[in-house]
Enzyme design. Structure first.
Site, PDB file in Angstrom:
ATOM      1  CB  CYS A   1      -0.985   0.003   1.166  1.00  0.00           C
ATOM      2  SG  CYS A   1      -0.238  -0.172   2.802  1.00  0.00           S
TER       3      CYS A   1
ATOM      4  CG  HIS B   1      -4.637   0.647   3.728  1.00  0.00           C
ATOM      5  ND1 HIS B   1      -3.885  -0.122   2.856  1.00  0.00           N
ATOM      6  CD2 HIS B   1      -5.556   1.320   2.962  1.00  0.00           C
ATOM      7  CE1 HIS B   1      -4.329   0.078   1.619  1.00  0.00           C
ATOM      8  NE2 HIS B   1      -5.326   0.949   1.656  1.00  0.00           N
TER       9      HIS B   1
END
Length: 202
Positions: A36, A139
């Site tokens: 990510c 994230h």
């Protein structure tokens, strides 16, 4: 309060005539493995070749414990889930800096015209195939302006999520920054960081 999917003005936007589909000129890199941070960086630069997994891994291996901003958040070697130290160092190779936003400040003082994009770190649900697990993990996502509107370019989304103009962006940022474990980085050119011209109150 935990970070949950942004709903803000979504219902209002869906009922308006404003475009919801992503224009073809938006580059939106999708999630692969635990990359990510890589996706967020490439989405900020709107360039699939801005960084590679190998580039980020080289940066990670080059960083020593003495240069780690947050050594307790080191990436596990090779897994791709890179921390803020790697992101900051990667941006510097392109002549950019990451300004860590103090959540106690009002996002209204951000000089948006001097900010190329935003990288946020927030809790996100874990999935096993089509199943969403009752677990969350940090994230990295990208938010930036393209074609006069701001978009959420989270690599887990099927397509870019339209946010709107400057006022809608500030609402989006405020909403997420109220959540637990949410952090915001302003991606700015080196000269902007040096003169602190990302601030509208200086």
């Amino acid at each position: 309060m935990s970070c949950v999917p942004w709903k803000g003005d979504k219902a209002k936007a869906e009922s308006s005539d404003l475009p919801q589909a992503a224009p073809p000129q938006i580059y939106h890199e999708k999630q692969r493995r635990e990359l990510c941070a890589l996706h967020a960086l490439n989405n900020v630069f709107q360039d699939s070749n801005a960084f590679t997994r190998e580039t980020l891994q080289e940066i990670f291996q080059r960083l020593s414990p003495n240069t780690m901003v947050t050594p307790h958040k080191k990436s596990m070697l090779g897994n791709g889930n890179y921390d803020v130290n790697v992101i900051m160092a990667a941006l510097q190779t392109k002549g950019y800096e990451a300004v860590w936003w103090d959540k106690r400040r009002d996002v209204g003082v951000i000089a948006l015209t001097n900010v190329m994009g935003f990288i946020m770190n927030l809790p996100s649900s874990l999935c096993w195939g089509p199943l969403k697990l009752p677990l969350k993990r940090q994230h990295w996502i990208c938010v930036r302006e393209v074609g006069g509107a701001y978009y959420n370019l989270d690599s887990k989304l099927k397509m870019p999520e339209w946010i709107g103009g400057e006022s809608e962006l500030r609402k989006f940022l405020k909403y997420h920054l109220r959540g637990k474990n949410c952090e915001l980085l302003l991606v700015v050119p080196e000269e902007v960081e040096a003169h602190q011209s990302w601030r509208a109150d200086v």
